[in-house]
Design an enzyme around this catalytic site. Structure first.
Site, short mmCIF file in Angstrom:
data_model
loop_
_atom_site.label_atom_id
_atom_site.label_comp_id
_atom_site.label_asym_id
_atom_site.label_seq_id
_atom_site.Cartn_x
_atom_site.Cartn_y
_atom_site.Cartn_z
N TYR A 196 0.93 -1.18 -0.07
CA TYR A 196 -0.06 0.23 0.59
C TYR A 196 0.54 1.52 -0.01
CZ TYR A 196 -4.37 2.42 0.31
OH TYR A 196 -5.42 2.96 0.28
N LYS B 244 -2.66 8.65 2.57
CA LYS B 244 -4.26 8.16 3.30
C LYS B 244 -4.87 8.55 4.48
CE LYS B 244 -7.23 6.09 0.25
NZ LYS B 244 -7.85 7.05 -0.92
P1 NAD Z 1 -12.43 2.82 -8.51
O1 NAD Z 1 -11.44 2.39 -9.13
O2 NAD Z 1 -13.99 2.64 -8.91
O3 NAD Z 1 -12.86 4.25 -8.29
C1 NAD Z 1 -11.02 5.23 -7.99
C2 NAD Z 1 -12.38 6.28 -8.87
O4 NAD Z 1 -10.66 7.51 -8.46
C3 NAD Z 1 -11.70 6.18 -9.90
O5 NAD Z 1 -13.11 6.86 -10.49
C4 NAD Z 1 -11.48 7.62 -10.62
O6 NAD Z 1 -11.69 7.73 -11.68
C5 NAD Z 1 -11.08 8.71 -9.29
N1 NAD Z 1 -9.88 9.60 -10.06
C6 NAD Z 1 -9.17 8.72 -9.95
N2 NAD Z 1 -7.72 9.95 -10.39
C7 NAD Z 1 -8.84 11.33 -10.69
C8 NAD Z 1 -8.72 11.86 -10.89
N3 NAD Z 1 -7.09 13.26 -11.32
N4 NAD Z 1 -9.42 14.02 -11.25
C9 NAD Z 1 -10.77 12.47 -10.87
N5 NAD Z 1 -10.91 11.21 -10.03
C10 NAD Z 1 -10.14 10.55 -10.09
O7 NAD Z 1 -12.40 2.49 -6.37
P2 NAD Z 1 -12.78 2.28 -5.22
O8 NAD Z 1 -12.11 1.18 -4.79
O9 NAD Z 1 -14.51 2.72 -5.44
O10 NAD Z 1 -12.17 3.25 -4.77
C11 NAD Z 1 -12.84 5.21 -4.49
C12 NAD Z 1 -11.71 4.93 -3.01
O11 NAD Z 1 -12.56 4.03 -2.33
C13 NAD Z 1 -10.48 5.47 -3.43
O12 NAD Z 1 -10.07 6.49 -2.35
C14 NAD Z 1 -10.25 4.17 -2.61
O13 NAD Z 1 -8.81 4.86 -2.12
C15 NAD Z 1 -11.55 4.23 -1.42
N6 NAD Z 1 -10.79 2.72 -0.74
C16 NAD Z 1 -11.09 1.78 -1.50
C17 NAD Z 1 -11.24 0.35 -0.89
C18 NAD Z 1 -11.26 -1.48 -1.63
O14 NAD Z 1 -10.84 -1.97 -1.00
N7 NAD Z 1 -11.55 -1.00 -2.85
C19 NAD Z 1 -10.96 0.14 0.22
C20 NAD Z 1 -10.98 1.79 1.51
C21 NAD Z 1 -11.05 2.20 1.04
C1 IMJ Z 2 -4.13 -1.00 -3.04
C2 IMJ Z 2 -2.75 -1.46 -3.25
C3 IMJ Z 2 -2.26 -1.90 -2.22
C4 IMJ Z 2 -2.74 -2.70 -1.56
C5 IMJ Z 2 -4.71 -3.06 -1.53
C6 IMJ Z 2 -4.44 -1.84 -2.35
N1 IMJ Z 2 -5.38 -2.81 -0.89
C7 IMJ Z 2 -6.36 -2.61 -0.76
C8 IMJ Z 2 -5.73 -1.57 -2.01
C9 IMJ Z 2 -4.88 -4.22 0.39
C10 IMJ Z 2 -7.82 -3.07 -0.16
C11 IMJ Z 2 -7.18 -1.17 -2.86
N2 IMJ Z 2 -7.77 1.16 -2.02
C12 IMJ Z 2 -7.69 0.56 -0.34
C13 IMJ Z 2 -7.23 1.84 -2.34
O1 IMJ Z 2 -7.01 2.85 -1.99
C14 IMJ Z 2 -6.25 1.36 -3.80
C15 IMJ Z 2 -5.57 2.86 -4.44
C16 IMJ Z 2 -4.91 2.55 -5.99
C17 IMJ Z 2 -5.03 2.06 -6.77
C18 IMJ Z 2 -4.64 1.32 -7.82
C19 IMJ Z 2 -3.84 1.17 -8.70
C20 IMJ Z 2 -3.76 1.04 -10.41
C21 IMJ Z 2 -3.18 1.98 -10.13
N3 IMJ Z 2 -3.03 3.63 -9.42
C22 IMJ Z 2 -3.59 3.03 -7.65
N4 IMJ Z 2 -3.41 3.91 -7.16
C23 IMJ Z 2 -4.43 3.73 -6.31
O2 IMJ Z 2 -2.74 2.51 -11.26
#
Ligand code: NAD
Ligand code: IMJ
Length: 256
Positions: free
Chosen positions: A156, A163
């Site tokens: 991460y 974050k």
């Molecule tokens: P997702 O890829 O569907 O959403 C990420 C979004 O960020 C996309 O819609 C992308 O277009 C947008 N984005 C990136 N760069 C941008 C920019 N310059 N301008 C505008 N938009 C931009 O994935 P997700 O998992 O739904 O992620 C949403 C949030 O949830 C993130 O903050 C992520 O860190 C958080 N999150 C995800 C998880 C998980 O396991 N999926 C867990 C905890 C928190």
């Molecule tokens: C992301 C990276 C490493 C470990 C991770 C994650 N774990 C989880 C996520 C364990 C749950 C997803 N997460 C919480 C995120 O916030 C992801 C952020 C993200 C993911 C990508 C993948 C593609 C890319 N850039 C990214 N930037 C942010 O090119």
């Protein structure tokens, strides 16, 4: 308890597709009567987000790349024209260069660090400043975070540091905007297979660990995040600000 957001208008940033956490939040808000405005990052995402907007019954779809000040200004102007006010805003955006999520944190480049901070943390400050004038009389801003901000989670890396900054920004914004009746909170979601998670190495084993060890013994579902966001955006959350709410089956309380 239906119609928690009847007559309210919500702006949701971060829908990329139907697996996005922002989409699940949109579903929950819509179910409870909110009218929705969605944004998309750029032309490449437009068609996919247009489909999502139609499915969610959103009333407007606007472009906004959060790294561009003029797009945030345009967003603010477009929102002033219609719907004219906002009750709730959801920031569901994160980005880091892929290579920074694979190498060790020690190898983080200056450019990669700044990129992750800009898109994943500073953008909340910029969005809050753009939308606060539309929230006269109060409102709610909610962002999405992950436990990697406070614990070391393999790979991460630079996102964990971003974050941590995001969660701190939630507290400072809550202090600045509280006197105007605007609440600012984060939801720390458990791992969910979205586009941002799909490509992560060993993601399936992370899901297995949570399902085995978390007190509730199941992986976080998008609908659980949607309903928590609904609580925070609705009047039920009126006493809650500056908070990080874990929606992770209780995983965060465990030792080893
Ligand atoms: P997702 O890829 O569907 O959403 C990420 C979004 O960020 C996309 O819609 C992308 O277009 C947008 N984005 C990136 N760069 C941008 C920019 N310059 N301008 C505008 N938009 C931009 O994935 P997700 O998992 O739904 O992620 C949403 C949030 O949830 C993130 O903050 C992520 O860190 C958080 N999150 C995800 C998880 C998980 O396991 N999926 C867990 C905890 C928190
Ligand atoms: C992301 C990276 C490493 C470990 C991770 C994650 N774990 C989880 C996520 C364990 C749950 C997803 N997460 C919480 C995120 O916030 C992801 C952020 C993200 C993911 C990508 C993948 C593609 C890319 N850039 C990214 N930037 C942010 O090119």
């Amino acid at each position: 308890m239906p119609n928690l957001l009847q007559g309210k208008c919500a702006l949701i940033l971060g829908v990329a597709n139907k697996w996005s956490l922002a989409y699940a939040i949109g579903e929950a808000f819509r179910r409870e009567g909110a009218s929705l405005v969605l944004t998309y990052q750029g032309e490449r995402q437009r068609d996919a987000v247009e489909t999502c907007a139609a499915e969610l019954g959103a009333s407007r779809l606007l472009a906004c790349d959060v790294s561009k000040d003029h797009e945030l200004e345009q967003l603010s102007e477009a929102l002033k024209a219609a719907p004219g006010r906002l009750d709730a805003v959801v920031h569901s955006i994160a980005f880091a260069n892929r290579e920074e999520l694979g190498n060790s944190f020690l190898e983080t480049s200056r450019a990669g660090y700044l990129m992750a901070q800009e898109i994943s943390a500073y953008s909340l400050v910029a969005v809050a400043r753009a939308v606060a004038p539309l929230m006269g009389g109060g409102g709610s801003i909610t962002t999405l975070t992950y436990i990697g901000s406070v614990r070391v989670i393999q790979n991460y890396n630079v996102m964990g540091v971003a974050k941590a900054a995001l969660e701190s920004a939630v507290r400072y914004l809550a202090n600045d905007l509280g006197p105007r009746g605007i609440r600012v909170n984060a939801i720390s979601a458990g791992p969910i297979k979205t586009a941002s998670a799909r490509a992560i190495k060993d993601f399936s084993s992370i899901l297995d660990i949570v399902a085995t060890r978390a007190p509730l013994r199941h992986n976080t579902e998008p609908g659980e995040v949607g309903d928590a966001a609904l609580f925070l955006a609705s009047d039920l959350g009126r006493g809650v600000t500056g908070n990080v709410l874990y929606v992770d089956s209780g995983f965060h309380i465990m030792g080893f």
